[in-house]
Design a protein around this motif. Structure first.
Motif, short mmCIF file in Angstrom:
data_model
loop_
_atom_site.label_atom_id
_atom_site.label_comp_id
_atom_site.label_asym_id
_atom_site.label_seq_id
_atom_site.Cartn_x
_atom_site.Cartn_y
_atom_site.Cartn_z
N TYR A 1 0.75 -1.23 0.13
CA TYR A 1 -0.14 0.18 -0.10
C TYR A 1 0.86 1.21 0.14
CZ TYR A 1 -3.53 3.51 0.87
OH TYR A 1 -4.41 4.51 0.81
N GLU A 2 0.54 2.26 -0.95
CA GLU A 2 1.42 3.50 -1.11
C GLU A 2 0.26 4.34 -1.28
OE1 GLU A 2 4.09 2.66 -4.16
OE2 GLU A 2 5.65 1.64 -2.92
N ASP A 3 -0.08 4.81 -2.55
CA ASP A 3 -1.12 5.54 -2.76
C ASP A 3 -2.39 4.74 -2.97
OD1 ASP A 3 -0.03 4.71 -5.19
OD2 ASP A 3 -0.61 6.31 -6.59
N ILE A 4 -2.21 3.41 -3.39
CA ILE A 4 -3.44 2.46 -3.73
C ILE A 4 -2.68 1.25 -3.08
CG2 ILE A 4 -4.50 3.62 -5.73
CD1 ILE A 4 -3.37 1.83 -7.45
N ARG B 1 -2.06 -2.19 -3.84
CA ARG B 1 -1.61 -3.28 -4.79
C ARG B 1 -1.39 -4.78 -4.42
NH1 ARG B 1 0.56 1.66 -5.86
NH2 ARG B 1 0.52 2.55 -8.05
N TRP C 1 -8.63 0.95 -5.55
CA TRP C 1 -8.96 2.10 -6.63
C TRP C 1 -9.81 1.73 -7.77
CZ3 TRP C 1 -8.07 6.90 -7.25
CH2 TRP C 1 -7.90 7.67 -8.28
#
Length: 306
Positions: free
Chosen positions: A47-50, A52, A91
């Motif tokens: 997890y970073e911006d979304i 994965r 997302w």
């Protein structure tokens, strides 16, 4: 079957309570997952911006249901994108399910297996195997989920759009041996929405990354054509809703144009919205006041199917 209930209490200022529920269901009995090869691979989540997710070993469906008073009786299975290398799980998955719930539509996120030479045999069939099983399972749970068994659609994004269009054109293809009575049910979606989808592997506007991950380094022409879904449309392909941005440099807009033309040629009901800008992977497009209108267009389209 794991069931998680979250009780969300609103503040006393508003004086109301709300219940949000999601149900997580494995697609297969643990010892009967088709095409699985035992390996040391394990699922990875970053997890970073979304969020994965990659290397999925045990596919699931995650079910989000609207309140019964708002329910339309419709459901949509959601296939997140990620080039058949990862799943953009929130997302293009759980966020979409929650949006659909707000429109009275059950949102079912499919965490499908991504093609792997290490943990699968005939990896090119594995995403379709999981997709067929997922829609059959949801159909088998129609009464439990308060949905109509003939109002179950699908929505896919990017490579998830390729998988959705593969399901919509290959639903009658037997790609696995039945494991229980669920597999006697139809895998045909009743309607289909494709967002900036990968469609073709034979046209110059193809997405080479998705092709490589699904089919390998040197697929033959027959395989390329088999998974070029503009070539697989029939009169029984479900009514389809397409959205794409003209300036998409990841998956060119020609992918949607090819599929729309194929639908038109077979007299299948098709609706397409092409936006001048938006790029690739815009999901709900909440920061673009024009592009975000696709969500309302989708809901209007689903209502027109009644």
């Amino acid at each position: 079957m794991k069931i998680r209930y979250y009780l969300v209490m609103s503040t006393l200022l508003y004086g109301v309570n709300a219940i949000a529920q999601d149900t997580i269901m494995p697609l297969w009995p643990k010892d009967k997952i088709p095409n699985r090869i035992e390996s040391d691979q394990s699922e990875e989540q970053v997890y970073e911006d979304i969020l994965r997710i990659s290397k999925v070993q045990e596919p699931i469906v995650e079910v989000y249901l609207p309140s019964k008073k708002n329910a339309t009786g419709k459901a949509m299975l959601i296939f997140p994108g990620g080039g058949y290398g990862i799943l953009a799980y929130d997302w293009e998955g759980t966020n979409i399910a929650k949006f659909l719930n707000g429109k009275g539509i059950a949102g079912i996120v499919v965490k499908y297996r991504l093609p792997s030479d290490k943990s699968q045999s005939e990896k090119w069939n594995v995403p379709l195997i999981d997709a067929q099983r997922a829609i059959r399972m949801v159909r088998s749970k129609a009464e439990e989920f308060n949905i109509e068994p003939d109002k179950i659609g699908i929505i896919g994004f990017s490579a998830g759009g390729h998988l959705a269009s593969t399901l919509g054109t290959h639903f009658s293809e037997q790609v696995y041996e039945p494991v229980d009575e669920t597999d006697a049910l139809s895998a045909r979606p009743d309607f289909m929405a494709l967002l900036y989808p990968v469609i073709t592997f034979v046209n110059s506007k193809k997405h080479s990354g998705s092709q490589k991950n699904l089919l390998g380094e040197n697929p033959n022409r027959k395989m390329l054509e088999h998974f070029s879904n503009e070539l697989q449309v029939t009169s029984d392909t479900p009514p389809t809703f397409l959205v794409h941005a003209t300036d998409d440099e990841g998956v060119p807009v020609e992918n949607s144009l090819l599929f729309f033309q194929a639908l038109k040629d077979k007299n299948v009901s098709a609706t397409m919205h092409i936006y001048p800008e938006g790029g690739h992977g815009f999901s709900l497009a909440r920061k673009n006041s024009h592009l975000r209108g696709w969500t309302e267009r989708l809901f209007e389209w689903t209502e027109s199917l009644d």
